[in-house]
Design an enzyme around this catalytic site. Structure first.
Site, PDB file in Angstrom:
ATOM      1  N   HIS A  18      18.130  11.861   3.855  1.00 61.67           N
ATOM      2  CA  HIS A  18      19.171  12.716   4.443  1.00 61.67           C
ATOM      3  C   HIS A  18      18.983  14.203   4.101  1.00 61.67           C
ATOM      4  O   HIS A  18      19.048  15.066   4.963  1.00 61.67           O
ATOM      5  CB  HIS A  18      20.553  12.279   3.974  1.00 61.67           C
ATOM      6  CG  HIS A  18      20.831  10.825   4.171  1.00 61.67           C
ATOM      7  ND1 HIS A  18      20.398  10.131   5.270  1.00 61.67           N
ATOM      8  CD2 HIS A  18      21.495   9.919   3.405  1.00 61.67           C
ATOM      9  CE1 HIS A  18      20.798   8.867   5.180  1.00 61.67           C
ATOM     10  NE2 HIS A  18      21.455   8.715   4.052  1.00 61.67           N
TER      11      HIS A  18
ATOM     12  N   GLU B  89      29.717  13.201  -3.213  1.00 60.88           N
ATOM     13  CA  GLU B  89      30.544  12.034  -2.896  1.00 60.88           C
ATOM     14  C   GLU B  89      31.485  11.756  -4.064  1.00 60.88           C
ATOM     15  O   GLU B  89      31.099  11.963  -5.221  1.00 60.88           O
ATOM     16  CB  GLU B  89      29.660  10.803  -2.668  1.00 60.88           C
ATOM     17  CG  GLU B  89      28.730  10.941  -1.489  1.00 60.88           C
ATOM     18  CD  GLU B  89      27.889   9.681  -1.286  1.00 60.88           C
ATOM     19  OE1 GLU B  89      28.273   8.858  -0.464  1.00 60.88           O
ATOM     20  OE2 GLU B  89      26.869   9.540  -1.971  1.00 60.88           O
TER      21      GLU B  89
ATOM     22  N   HIS C 105      20.833   8.171   9.475  1.00 60.51           N
ATOM     23  CA  HIS C 105      22.103   8.342  10.202  1.00 60.51           C
ATOM     24  C   HIS C 105      22.615   9.783  10.134  1.00 60.51           C
ATOM     25  O   HIS C 105      23.445  10.192  10.935  1.00 60.51           O
ATOM     26  CB  HIS C 105      23.155   7.317   9.756  1.00 60.51           C
ATOM     27  CG  HIS C 105      23.822   7.620   8.452  1.00 60.51           C
ATOM     28  ND1 HIS C 105      23.285   7.298   7.245  1.00 60.51           N
ATOM     29  CD2 HIS C 105      25.005   8.218   8.175  1.00 60.51           C
ATOM     30  CE1 HIS C 105      24.103   7.678   6.280  1.00 60.51           C
ATOM     31  NE2 HIS C 105      25.159   8.237   6.815  1.00 60.51           N
TER      32      HIS C 105
ATOM     33  N   LYS D 261      24.821  12.790  13.044  1.00 64.44           N
ATOM     34  CA  LYS D 261      26.089  13.483  12.802  1.00 64.44           C
ATOM     35  C   LYS D 261      26.188  14.705  13.709  1.00 64.44           C
ATOM     36  O   LYS D 261      25.210  15.435  13.897  1.00 64.44           O
ATOM     37  CB  LYS D 261      26.191  13.907  11.325  1.00 64.44           C
ATOM     38  CG  LYS D 261      26.392  12.717  10.389  1.00 64.44           C
ATOM     39  CD  LYS D 261      26.601  13.176   8.967  1.00 64.44           C
ATOM     40  CE  LYS D 261      26.522  12.015   7.999  1.00 64.44           C
ATOM     41  NZ  LYS D 261      27.773  11.298   7.785  1.00 64.44           N
TER      42      LYS D 261
ATOM     43  N   ASP E 211      16.798 -17.673  11.207  1.00 62.89           N
ATOM     44  CA  ASP E 211      16.081 -17.151  10.043  1.00 62.89           C
ATOM     45  C   ASP E 211      15.000 -16.230  10.603  1.00 62.89           C
ATOM     46  O   ASP E 211      14.023 -16.692  11.205  1.00 62.89           O
ATOM     47  CB  ASP E 211      15.474 -18.320   9.260  1.00 62.89           C
ATOM     48  CG  ASP E 211      14.497 -17.830   8.199  1.00 62.89           C
ATOM     49  OD1 ASP E 211      14.423 -16.598   7.984  1.00 62.89           O
ATOM     50  OD2 ASP E 211      13.811 -18.675   7.599  1.00 62.89           O
TER      51      ASP E 211
HETATM   52  C1  BG6 Z   1      23.525   6.187   2.528  1.00 59.54           C
HETATM   53  C2  BG6 Z   1      23.305   6.023   1.058  1.00 59.54           C
HETATM   54  O1  BG6 Z   1      22.286   6.312   3.194  1.00 59.54           O
HETATM   55  O2  BG6 Z   1      24.298   7.356   2.786  1.00 59.54           O
HETATM   56  C3  BG6 Z   1      24.629   5.957   0.328  1.00 59.54           C
HETATM   57  O3  BG6 Z   1      22.568   4.832   0.811  1.00 59.54           O
HETATM   58  C4  BG6 Z   1      25.504   7.148   0.681  1.00 59.54           C
HETATM   59  O4  BG6 Z   1      24.439   5.895  -1.076  1.00 59.54           O
HETATM   60  C5  BG6 Z   1      25.591   7.317   2.199  1.00 59.54           C
HETATM   61  O5  BG6 Z   1      26.795   6.934   0.144  1.00 59.54           O
HETATM   62  C6  BG6 Z   1      26.288   8.613   2.549  1.00 59.54           C
HETATM   63  O6  BG6 Z   1      26.507   8.661   3.944  1.00 59.54           O
HETATM   64  P1  BG6 Z   1      27.715   9.487   4.555  1.00 59.54           P
HETATM   65  O7  BG6 Z   1      27.510   9.408   6.019  1.00 59.54           O
HETATM   66  O8  BG6 Z   1      28.968   8.822   4.079  1.00 59.54           O
HETATM   67  O9  BG6 Z   1      27.583  10.872   3.994  1.00 59.54           O
END
Ligand code: BG6
Length: 487
Positions: A235, A211, A173, A177, A89
């Site tokens: 992002h 998306e 993230h 890329k 935990d």
């Molecule tokens: C995430 C979001 O950070 O990024 C999601 O919380 C989104 O909602 C995702 O779908 C998109 O990431 P990628 O790499 O698939 O474009």
């Protein structure tokens, strides 16, 4: 860049969660396959679930086998021997006691919190109380860091009370890329673009993150955040920063991040009056997406909601380089295609020497950087159309393409998961591609201004059919300035 000592242990909190299973453990496996994990490096996954090491390893192996790349027996033997699981935990020192024996002998552990951000503060306090947060340890945090400036500050203060800023690695993230990093190479490893990269030559910039998926069962998280906080704050503003920043003097973490912060601080704040003319909020209704009928967001949510699943914004950057160059940003769920793209639209030639049909053919140059689904960079250039015509020459726009797709062809070639780069950088202690505290807070300050303007203007999300490019207002938003989205 001075090399930081490499980490020797990674403790993965949230080790049985979706992110760990789909992204983090596979990324670590591929790093191992490519020989990037240091000798003796260990990984301890932890979560509340009582699982034996064997059961956990079995799960990880099956997850890896199910991936298109499959599993290599020799790599798995090595990777499996690094991997352990312990139930803990993370929110109390007592709950963390079971981790103690696994940390013995580790000089430079990394704690990766793949957990709800609401727990970050408590976990840091518990790590300190358990004596694990040593001077050589690092911490990796997933987004979202807060829901607004105030909550992000609270998280940053709580984490900062235990870890110094240079030991905090905030992940976005998108920065891992390949094409996002390529943007840095394209801008700063070529002499060609930099003299043109300003308001004398560039007309406007479009950033699209589309998306096809809906929110589905992620709504408990999503409904509290919406597209503005889930995608724009992190992002998309990061992409915007990389396009708009001044050349840093080197690739040192602070050199790059100083330039990004300057961009964030130059974003023109939204006012209530501008909210309606410069932004659009949308929410998907039922429709057809990716060839199948799709439910409305509210049906997934089970009740009415005023959370946006689509947002389009005009963003102005108030500095010398970008004065008068609008940036149009849009992102949404349940759009017609998956596409992440940056389009830099150059101005037309100042004077056309062509007349007749060629005058009509003439279009301005555009640099199109595709991040997803395929990675590619194209520069659209005007050419003479081949052949002869009675009315004089004809022109056509043709792409000069870097065809990055080819990079992924051939034996052994594969697309990397964005987390591989970031995990390796965290292990090596390089924070250039991680987000500094003042960046997160500057981004939230601006996003809070947009959210406040929406609230003051009473802007509810407009419905759009699933599988469409968002509400009609999104087209009007860009057309008002005499431009159009590149669909
Ligand atoms: C995430 C979001 O950070 O990024 C999601 O919380 C989104 O909602 C995702 O779908 C998109 O990431 P990628 O790499 O698939 O474009």
């Amino acid at each position: 860049m001075a090399e930081a000592p490499r980490a020797d242990l990674l403790v993965l909190f949230g080790g049985t969660g979706d992110l760990a299973r789909r992204m983090l453990l596979p990324s670590l496996y591929y790093l191992d396959a490519d020989g990037f994990l240091p000798e003796g490096f260990r990984i301890v996954a932890t979560a509340r679930a009582e699982l034996s090491r064997e059961t956990f390893l079995d799960r990880v192996r099956r997850d890896l086998e199910a991936r298109p790349e499959g599993l290599e027996a020799a790599v798995w033997t090595r990777f499996g021997s690094r991997l352990d699981y312990v139930s803990a935990d993370a929110t109390t020192a007592q709950g963390l006691a079971s981790l103690g024996p696994h940390l013995d002998g580790a000089q430079r552990p990394i704690f990766y919190l793949a957990l709800s951000p609401s727990l970050y503060g408590r976990v840091c306090v518990a790590l300190a109380a358990a004596g694990f947060a040593t001077d050589d340890s690092r911490i990796v945090l997933e987004k979202p860091i807060g829901r607004d400036l105030e909550t992000s500050r609270a998280i940053n203060v709580a984490v900062g009370a235990v870890f110094d800023e240079e030991r905090i690695f905030r992940i976005d993230h998108y920065l891992g890329k390949e094409t996002v990093q390529n943007l840095i190479a394209l801008r700063f490893a070529n002499t060609l673009f930099e003299p043109l990269w300003n308001n004398l030559t560039i007309d406007h910039v479009q950033l699209t993150v589309a998306e096809t998926e809906g929110v589905g069962d992620r709504w408990p998280y999503y409904d509290e955040y919406g597209a503005l906080r889930d995608m724009l704050q992190n992002h998309m503003l990061q992409l915007l920063c990389l396009v708009a920043m001044e050349p840093p003097s080197d690739m040192e973490p602070d050199s790059v991040r100083n330039e990004k912060v300057k961009v964030l601080r130059s974003l023109r704040p939204y006012t209530r009056a501008e909210a309606a003319s410069s932004s659009v909020r949308g929410q998907y209704a039922a429709g057809v997406a990716a060839g199948a009928s799709a439910q409305a967001y509210e049906a997934e949510r089970g009740q009415a909601s005023d959370t946006e699943t689509f947002v389009a914004l005009r963003v102005d950057i108030d500095n010398w380089r970008w004065a008068g160059v609008p940036f149009f940003l849009r992102t949404g769920k349940r759009l017609p295609e998956r596409r992440t793209q940056i389009a830099i639209q150059f101005k037309g030639v100042p004077h056309s020497i062509f007349d007749g049909p060629a005058r009509e053919d003439l279009v301005a140059n555009r640099l199109v950087i595709d991040l997803q689904p395929d990675e590619d960079i194209e520069l659209l250039l005007m050419n003479k159309a081949p052949g002869i015509t009675a009315g004089g020459m004809r022109l056509q726009s043709l792409p000069l393409s870097l065809s990055l797709l080819r990079t992924y062809e051939g034996p052994g070639a594969r697309r990397r998961i964005a987390y591989e780069r970031l995990l390796l950088d965290a292990i090596c202690g390089n924070s250039t591609l991680f987000v500094r505290r003042d960046e997160v807070e500057a981004a939230w300050r601006w996003i809070d201004g947009v959210a406040d303007a929406w609230r003051e203007a009473g802007m509810a999300p407009k419905p759009y059919a699933a599988g469409s490019w968002g509400p009609a207002g999104a087209f009007a938003l860009i057309e008002r300035s005499g431009r159009a989205w590149y669909d």
